[in-house]
Design an enzyme around this catalytic site. Structure first.
Site, PDB file in Angstrom:
ATOM      1  N   PHE A 168      30.069  39.735  37.956  1.00  0.00           N
ATOM      2  CA  PHE A 168      31.074  40.331  37.087  1.00  0.00           C
ATOM      3  C   PHE A 168      32.223  39.355  36.871  1.00  0.00           C
ATOM      4  O   PHE A 168      32.697  38.724  37.819  1.00  0.00           O
ATOM      5  CB  PHE A 168      31.665  41.602  37.715  1.00  0.00           C
ATOM      6  CG  PHE A 168      30.684  42.704  37.963  1.00  0.00           C
ATOM      7  CD1 PHE A 168      30.463  43.694  37.008  1.00  0.00           C
ATOM      8  CD2 PHE A 168      29.982  42.771  39.161  1.00  0.00           C
ATOM      9  CE1 PHE A 168      29.565  44.719  37.250  1.00  0.00           C
ATOM     10  CE2 PHE A 168      29.084  43.797  39.413  1.00  0.00           C
ATOM     11  CZ  PHE A 168      28.871  44.776  38.452  1.00  0.00           C
ATOM     12  N   ASP A 169      32.678  39.243  35.632  1.00  0.00           N
ATOM     13  CA  ASP A 169      33.962  38.597  35.413  1.00  0.00           C
ATOM     14  C   ASP A 169      35.036  39.581  35.878  1.00  0.00           C
ATOM     15  O   ASP A 169      34.868  40.793  35.739  1.00  0.00           O
ATOM     16  CB  ASP A 169      34.143  38.276  33.931  1.00  0.00           C
ATOM     17  CG  ASP A 169      35.453  37.568  33.669  1.00  0.00           C
ATOM     18  OD1 ASP A 169      35.675  36.505  34.255  1.00  0.00           O
ATOM     19  OD2 ASP A 169      36.259  38.096  32.883  1.00  0.00           O
ATOM     20  N   LYS A 170      36.129  39.067  36.443  1.00  0.00           N
ATOM     21  CA  LYS A 170      37.137  39.985  37.002  1.00  0.00           C
ATOM     22  C   LYS A 170      38.013  40.628  35.933  1.00  0.00           C
ATOM     23  O   LYS A 170      37.990  41.838  35.732  1.00  0.00           O
ATOM     24  CB  LYS A 170      38.027  39.264  38.018  1.00  0.00           C
ATOM     25  CG  LYS A 170      39.100  40.184  38.634  1.00  0.00           C
ATOM     26  CD  LYS A 170      40.044  39.444  39.548  1.00  0.00           C
ATOM     27  CE  LYS A 170      41.077  38.647  38.781  1.00  0.00           C
ATOM     28  NZ  LYS A 170      42.147  39.476  38.184  1.00  0.00           N
ATOM     29  N   THR A 184      37.025  43.302  33.111  1.00  0.00           N
ATOM     30  CA  THR A 184      35.708  43.881  33.396  1.00  0.00           C
ATOM     31  C   THR A 184      35.789  44.782  34.623  1.00  0.00           C
ATOM     32  O   THR A 184      35.522  45.978  34.552  1.00  0.00           O
ATOM     33  CB  THR A 184      34.660  42.774  33.606  1.00  0.00           C
ATOM     34  OG1 THR A 184      34.619  41.938  32.456  1.00  0.00           O
ATOM     35  CG2 THR A 184      33.284  43.378  33.830  1.00  0.00           C
TER      36      THR A 184
END
Length: 738
Positions: A428-430, A433
């Site tokens: 996951f991109d932080k 997201t």
């Protein structure tokens, strides 16, 4: 110049016809790739300098297909071309047999069965043998008419299809005087095809229903009057009035009124979202940047309040139009399993034909009559026909894509549908997201003799030039502290990738960024006091930044982005369905990443990453198995491209996200991700079941017909039964729930 068009043809194609059509069209000079589906949608990628759209249309018609309303798209420039919509091609070689509507084939099959049953009853009486034969012939005619037309059209194009083989077997049985078995064969074959088409229609309706979501007309304000116009006539900037409990006609911005809007058809969100006017509506023109509570989409349903909406996208460019186009395109994209079965059939079908030809002459080797050899050969031909195999994967892919679309998940073809079920890690991109993407200023600590006001003035001036989410938080939070005092403007902003930013302010260069930036800038480590304060904030999950002017450290500021409310439950659901490795990729300090990960349930936080480091992290994860990358589809595009499956979140309103991702979660939420993975795994399981059933039936029937244990009738029953079973098994995906 390469272009790509999408065309809708009349009628339905079976899997063999789809394969034959693709092989013929790809031979034409200038055509690069061809993808088609049994629903009649055809995607053609071609070199526009060699062949044009009109020549492709003529080529399609020459292959025996009829263009239906020519829903033509050209996507080299991201627009849809409907100039050819007025053309209604009609190929007179394509016989229109829909006498009783779209279910005519089913009615003919039932009539065939009726005459066969009556003929069977008469056959028990020796005095009615001629009557029984006549009834069998009538039954065979009703059962064979569609098969004859399909086989004839294929033969005119130089193709041998299963329809021809079945017709050949039926004629052979009749030539041997076995009229009852000939009629039974054609009855069951036509009934199986009709029921297969009827069942597949259910899956297609789930997709075609998307086209009916948008209302055909809209109420628009023109010269202080309400005028009803077709949605295609709406222009950007028009003010549309949406009455209570009616469908919204365009993508746009709410400028007046409040109401709860049901967005389930587009985003899959189960609860209506309350929409409010945007006070800055006159200056807002990009729908992706507008808060969710201010924007609406075409095809969604208004609640009890009246709304006035500023149109931000034309009908042909709306999120709904884009979704419809991409779902139709996804229907034509074959899965890895389907490519494998196509390759298998390429060698399997000729081997069956060779075997059947050899069996026709078995009477020369073993003690039996010509009629017995012919009868056995026809039985083996029916038993070995790969009808169920050909439809087993496409039916599951179609049903899976349709179910996902109804839930607000766009799966762009068979490959991502299958691949998602294989992933064992998700990255996951932080920012935006896993977190809200709307951070808040939490600390502003000056260094030395610098005042907090001066620190904030320098920070506000520089960050006002940036479009980063943290910049907006610093400006807003800083203004709340210092008030509306006049602050000199900064100039010459420069982004320093993975380090920070710099700009000129009050005649000096101001830098705002991380430790790496200032170690490179000064050639020395940052002062201990600043480093300790940075660490203190980072341990608490804050993103800390150093502010530096000229040769002087001004201090430390920090901001914090809170986790999305659904993140904890979503990650728990992912763990429950077997995703053990959940990775967070961020450019933040590792301590910040660790603090956030501990709060939400991420197993592997990875901080201090440059954009190229994120790509490298994905490559390393792929070495251990399938990995999905979840992000916004824009900044994360390189990492998504390297992943097994790229998933964009909040794709509604974002053309870039819809184009770059393999899978798009239309809602700006993560909670549909476990559903998408569960659906993919279910689709993979059903495809395996279908392959086992179709190949298993062939493996059982071929030896039995070779040995003469079963005759043509039972072979047809089991053959058509297996075909229908794989379709019905695939349709279970339409009712899938996690």
């Amino acid at each position: 110049m390469t272009k790509k068009i999408q065309i809708k043809t009349e009628g339905k194609l079976n899997a063999q016809q789809v394969n034959d059509f693709e092989q013929n069209l790809i031979k034409i000079n200038g055509i690069k790739t061809v993808s088609s589906s049994d629903t009649g949608w055809i995607d053609v990628e071609f070199n526009a300098t060699i062949i044009n759209q009109a020549e492709i249309i003529v080529s399609i018609q020459a292959l025996g297909l009829t263009i239906a309303d020519m829903d033509l798209h050209t996507i080299d420039d991201g627009t849809q071309n409907k100039d050819d919509n007025q053309h209604h091609g009609h190929d007179h070689r394509h016989l229109n047999l829909q006498i009783f509507g779209e279910n005519t084939e089913l009615y003919f099959a039932l009539l065939s069965g009726l005459f066969w049953i009556i003929g069977l009853l008469f056959s028990f009486s020796s005095y009615s043998e001629e009557v029984a034969t006549s009834l069998f012939i009538v039954g065979a005619l009703f059962g064979g008419v569609f098969t004859l037309v399909s086989a004839t059209l294929a033969l005119l194009k130089g193709l041998f299809q299963i329809d021809f083989l079945m017709l050949f077997a039926a004629v052979g049985a009749a030539a041997l005087g076995k009229w009852g078995e000939s009629a039974l064969l054609l009855f069951l074959f036509s009934l199986g095809h009709a029921l297969e088409h009827y069942a597949m229609k259910r899956a297609r309706k789930s997709i075609s229903a998307l086209s009916d979501l948008a209302p055909p007309m809209a109420l628009v304000k023109r010269n202080n009057q309400l005028v009803e116009v077709h949605i295609e006539e709406l222009e950007i900037g028009d003010i549309v009035v949406v009455r209570p409990n009616s469908k919204i006609s365009a993508d746009g911005l709410v400028i007046k009124g409040s109401s709860a809007v049901n967005q389930a058809a587009i985003t899959g969100e189960s609860m209506p979202i309350t929409k409010h006017p945007n006070p800055e509506w006159e200056n807002e023109n990009e729908i992706k940047k507008i808060p969710a509570e201010n924007r609406v989409f075409a095809g969604t349903i208004n609640g009890t309040g009246a709304l006035e909406i500023k149109v931000l996208k034309k009908a042909k460019d709306s999120t709904l139009s884009k979704l419809i186009y991409l779902v139709k395109e996804a229907e034509t994209q074959k899965s890895p399993t389907q490519h494998l079965t196509d390759q298998f059939e390429k060698y399997y079908v000729p081997s069956v034909l060779v075997t059947v030809i050899l069996l026709l002459f078995a009477f020369l080797v073993i003690d039996e009559t010509v009629e017995q050899s012919f009868y056995r050969a026809m039985s083996v031909l029916i038993a070995a026909s790969p009808c169920a195999l050909a439809i087993s994967t496409p039916s599951a892919v179609l049903a899976g894509i349709a179910r996902a679309a109804r839930k607000g998940v766009l799966i762009k073809g068979g490959r991502p549908l299958e691949d998602l079920g294989e992933v064992n890690a998700i990255a996951f991109d932080k920012t935006g997201t896993l977190t809200e993407g709307t951070p808040k200023l939490t600390h502003a600590v000056p260094f030395g003799e610098v005042s907090q006001e001066y620190l904030l003035k320098a920070s506000i001036a520089v960050e006002e030039l940036s479009d980063h989410p943290l910049a907006a938080a610093i400006v807003k939070g800083g203004r709340e502290i210092v008030g509306e005092i006049e602050i000199p403007k900064a100039i010459n902003l420069k982004a320093l990738i993975a380090r920070g930013i710099q700009a000129e302010w009050n005649g000096k260069v101001v830098h705002i960024g991380n430790r790496r930036l200032f170690e490179e800038l000064t050639g020395k480590a940052v002062p201990d006091e600043i480093d300790q304060k940075m660490s203190e904030f980072e341990w608490g999950g804050h993103t800390a930044m150093i502010v530096h002017e000229g040769s002087q450290y001004l201090g430390v500021i920090s901001a914090m982005d809170v986790a999305r409310p659904e993140v904890v439950s979503t990650l728990a659901a992912l763990k429950k369905i077997g995703i053990q490795k959940m990775v967070m990729l961020t450019g933040d300090h590792q301590q910040v990443a660790n603090a956030i990960a501990k709060t939400i349930g991420i197993t592997d936080p990875m901080g201090n990453l440059l954009p190229e480091d994120k790509v490298l992290a994905i490559e390393q994860l792929k070495e251990k198995g399938g990995v999905a990358m979840v992000g916004d589809g824009v900044n994360d595009a390189p990492a998504m491209a390297k992943s097994t499956v790229g998933i964009a979140m909040g794709a509604a309103g974002s053309d870039v996200a819809l184009e770059t991702a393999d899978i798009a979660l239309m809602a700006d939420k993560l909670d549909n991700l476990p559903f998408a993975i569960g659906l993919s795994r279910k689709a993979k399981l059903i495809i395996k079941q279908n392959l086992f059933l179709s190949l298993g039936m062939v493996a059982i029937l071929v030896p039995l017909t070779l040995m003469g244990t079963i005759a043509i009738g039972p072979a047809v029953v089991f053959h058509e039964g297996s075909t229908l079973l794989v379709v019905l098994n695939a349709l279970r995906l339409l009712r899938y729930e996690l």
